[in-house]
Design a protein around this motif. Structure first.
Motif, short mmCIF file in Angstrom:
data_model
loop_
_atom_site.label_atom_id
_atom_site.label_comp_id
_atom_site.label_asym_id
_atom_site.label_seq_id
_atom_site.Cartn_x
_atom_site.Cartn_y
_atom_site.Cartn_z
N MET A 133 0.81 -1.21 0.00
CA MET A 133 0.00 0.00 0.00
C MET A 133 0.85 1.26 0.00
O MET A 133 1.84 1.35 0.71
CB MET A 133 -0.85 -0.03 1.28
CG MET A 133 -1.75 1.14 1.47
SD MET A 133 -2.64 0.99 3.02
CE MET A 133 -1.32 1.24 4.17
N ALA A 134 0.40 2.24 -0.81
CA ALA A 134 0.98 3.58 -0.75
C ALA A 134 0.07 4.39 0.18
O ALA A 134 -0.91 5.01 -0.27
CB ALA A 134 1.04 4.19 -2.14
N GLY A 135 0.36 4.33 1.49
CA GLY A 135 -0.56 4.83 2.52
C GLY A 135 -1.03 6.26 2.33
O GLY A 135 -2.22 6.56 2.46
N LYS A 136 -0.10 7.17 1.98
CA LYS A 136 -0.48 8.58 1.90
C LYS A 136 -1.43 8.86 0.74
O LYS A 136 -2.36 9.65 0.86
CB LYS A 136 0.78 9.45 1.76
CG LYS A 136 1.49 9.62 3.11
CD LYS A 136 2.57 10.68 3.02
CE LYS A 136 3.62 10.51 4.09
NZ LYS A 136 3.11 10.51 5.45
N GLU A 137 -1.18 8.19 -0.41
CA GLU A 137 -2.05 8.39 -1.57
C GLU A 137 -3.44 7.80 -1.30
O GLU A 137 -4.47 8.38 -1.67
CB GLU A 137 -1.42 7.73 -2.81
CG GLU A 137 -2.17 7.93 -4.10
CD GLU A 137 -2.36 9.40 -4.50
OE1 GLU A 137 -1.70 10.28 -3.93
OE2 GLU A 137 -3.22 9.65 -5.37
N VAL A 138 -3.45 6.63 -0.63
CA VAL A 138 -4.73 6.01 -0.27
C VAL A 138 -5.51 6.97 0.64
O VAL A 138 -6.70 7.22 0.43
CB VAL A 138 -4.52 4.67 0.46
CG1 VAL A 138 -5.84 4.11 0.99
CG2 VAL A 138 -3.86 3.65 -0.47
N PHE A 139 -4.83 7.52 1.62
CA PHE A 139 -5.45 8.44 2.58
C PHE A 139 -6.10 9.62 1.84
O PHE A 139 -7.27 9.95 2.04
CB PHE A 139 -4.38 8.94 3.55
CG PHE A 139 -4.91 9.66 4.75
CD1 PHE A 139 -5.50 10.91 4.64
CD2 PHE A 139 -4.83 9.08 6.01
CE1 PHE A 139 -5.99 11.57 5.76
CE2 PHE A 139 -5.32 9.73 7.13
CZ PHE A 139 -5.91 10.98 7.00
N ARG A 140 -5.31 10.25 0.96
CA ARG A 140 -5.78 11.45 0.25
C ARG A 140 -7.02 11.15 -0.59
O ARG A 140 -8.03 11.84 -0.51
CB ARG A 140 -4.63 11.96 -0.64
CG ARG A 140 -4.75 13.39 -1.08
CD ARG A 140 -3.55 13.80 -1.93
NE ARG A 140 -3.38 12.98 -3.13
CZ ARG A 140 -4.10 13.11 -4.23
NH1 ARG A 140 -5.06 14.02 -4.29
NH2 ARG A 140 -3.89 12.35 -5.29
N GLN A 141 -6.92 10.07 -1.37
CA GLN A 141 -8.04 9.76 -2.27
C GLN A 141 -9.25 9.24 -1.51
O GLN A 141 -10.39 9.44 -1.93
CB GLN A 141 -7.60 8.74 -3.32
CG GLN A 141 -6.65 9.34 -4.32
CD GLN A 141 -7.00 8.94 -5.76
OE1 GLN A 141 -8.13 8.66 -6.09
NE2 GLN A 141 -5.99 8.91 -6.60
#
Ligand code: ACO
Length: 324
Positions: free
Chosen positions: A214-222
Motif C-alpha cells: 500500500m501507498a498509505g499517503k495516496e490512499v489516505f488522500r483519495q
C-alpha cells in the motif's frame, strides 16, 4: 409506486481471538501510542486456525436473519463481498448459501475490496427493484490476517478479520425521497490506481495469495475525496443536501480519514458511526459491522437519512443513501 429495498435485519460476527496493539508491538517495531494516534485502532480480531470466510459469513448472516425474523426459505439471493475467498472458485457465497440452507436464487461473490459491501448492496438493490429477488442477504466478510505480511509494520497493524450482513427486503414506496429503504447508490473505479493498494500475488500472476502492499499517503488522500464526492452524489441524486443527513457510516479504515470525511460533509462527530477502534480495517465487512453497531445501540430512528460510503483497492469507491 416504486419498488424499494429496505433493511429488514442486521448482524455481525467477530472471531474470538483478539490481538491488541500491545500484542502487535511484540511482533514488529510499533507501539499502542503510534497505532492509536495515527489510525484510532486499539484491537483487531483474528480468525482461528481452520476458520474460513464462509464460517464468518454464515455467522453474521444467521444473526441478520434472526434480527429480521426470516428463515432460509425466505431468502432468494446471497451476495458476498470479499477479497479473501475460501477458494479461488467456486464463489464463497455458494458455500454460505449451502451452510445456511438457502435453496432459491443465485449466490455469488463481489470483489471490490474495501468498497465491496457498497458494490454488493447496489447489486442487490438493483435486482430487488427489477423484481429479480424479494429478500437478499448482503454480506461483507474478510480474513485479512491471511494476506498480511506480519513483518511489515506499515500494513499489518491496520487490518483485522470479521463479517457483517444485512437482510434487504422488497417493499413498495412512492418513488419519492421520503420513501424508506435504499434511495440511491453510486459507484466508481479508477483502474489507473491499481498499484497504489494491491496484493502482490494471484492465480494468474504468481499462483500464490500474496500480501497487502500500500501507498498509505495516496490512499489516505483519495479516500477522503472519493468518499465525500460519493456521498454528495447520492444526496444530489435524491434532491437532498448535506443538512438532510442524520448519520454517516463510513468505511472504518482510519479514524483520521473518518473524521476528515465527517468534517467535510459538515456533520457533527456524534452523527458519524465509529467502530474502527474495536476491529481495525476489516475491508468489505466494516460497513455492515458499523451499521449493526448503530442498530444495536438504537441510534437510528424511523425516517433518518443514513449515508454509507467506502473507498478501497482498484481504486474503487461508492456510497448508498438509505432512509431508515
Ligand atoms: N509503528 C510505528 N511506526 C510506523 C508504523 C508503525 N506501525 N508504520 C509506519 N511507521 C513509521 C514510518 O516508518 C515513518 O517513519 P520515518 O518517518 O522514520 O520514515 C513514520 O512512522 C511515519 O510514517 P507515515 O507513513 O508518514 O505515517 P502516516 O502519518 O502517513 O500514517 C498510515 C501511515 C496510518 C498508513 C496512513 O498513511 C494511512 O492511514 N493511510 C491510509 C491507509 C489505509 O487506511 N489503508 C487501508 C486500506 S484502504 C482503505 O481502506 C481506504
Amino acid at each position: 409506486m416504486m419498488r424499494r429495498s429496505i433493511v429488514k435485519g442486521v448482524g455481525a460476527y467477530l472471531p474470538e481471538k483478539v490481538l491488541t496493539n500491545d500484542d502487535l508491538s511484540q511482533l514488529v517495531e510499533t507501539s499502542d501510542e503510534w497505532i492509536k494516534q495515527r489510525t484510532g485502532i486499539e484491537r483487531r480480531h483474528i480468525a482461528a486456525d481452520g476458520e474460513l470466510t464462509c464460517d464468518l459469513s454464515a455467522k453474521a448472516a444467521l444473526a441478520a436473519m434472526d434480527n429480521a425474523g426470516v428463515t432460509a426459505d425466505d431468502i432468494d439471493l446471497v451476495i458476498l463481498a470479499t477479497t479473501t475467498p475460501d477458494n479461488t472458485f467456486p464463489a464463497t457465497a455458494a458455500r454460505v448459501q449451502a451452510k445456511l440452507g438457502v435453496s432459491k436464487g443465485p449466490a455469488f461473490d463481489v470483489q471490490a475490496v474495501c468498497s465491496g459491501f457498497i458494490f454488493a448492496l447496489t447489486q442487490a438493490d438493483n435486482m430487488i427493484r427489477l423484481g429479480q429477488a424479494k429478500r437478499a442477504l448482503v454480506i461483507g466478510a474478510e480474513i485479512y490476517s491471511r494476506i498480511l505480511d506480519w513483518q511489515d509494520r506499515s500494513t499489518c497493524v491496520l487490518f483485522g478479520d470479521g463479517a457483517g450482513a444485512i437482510v434487504l427486503e422488497a417493499a413498495e414506496g412512492e418513488g419519492s425521497n421520503t420513501d424508506r429503504g435504499v434511495l440511491a447508490t453510486s459507484l466508481g473505479t479508477d483502474g489507473r490506481c491499481y498499484d497504489h493498494l494491491y496484493v502482490d500475488g494471484g492465480v494468474a500472476s504468481t499462483q500464490t495469495a500474496g500480501v497487502v502492499k500500500m501507498a498509505g499517503k495516496e490512499v489516505f488522500r483519495q479516500a477522503v475525496s472519493r468518499m465525500c464526492e460519493s456521498v454528495e452524489q447520492v444526496l444530489a441524486d435524491c434532491d437532498l443536501s448535506k443538512e438532510d443527513l442524520n448519520w454517516l457510516i463510513p468505511h472504518q479504515a482510519n479514524i483520521r480519514i473518518i473524521n476528515k470525511v465527517g468534517d467535510k460533509l459538515g456533520l457533527d462527530g456524534s452523527k458519524v458511526i465509529v467502530t474502527v477502534q474495536d476491529h481495525a480495517n476489516t475491508s468489505a465487512a466494516t460497513i455492515p459491522l458499523a451499521l449493526t453497531h448503530g442498530v444495536k445501540k438504537g441510534l437510528f430512528k424511523p425516517g433518518d437519512v443514513i449515508a454509507l460510503t467506502a473507498m478501497g483497492g482498484g481504486f474503487t469507491w461508492g456510497a448508498a443513501l438509505l432512509r431508515w
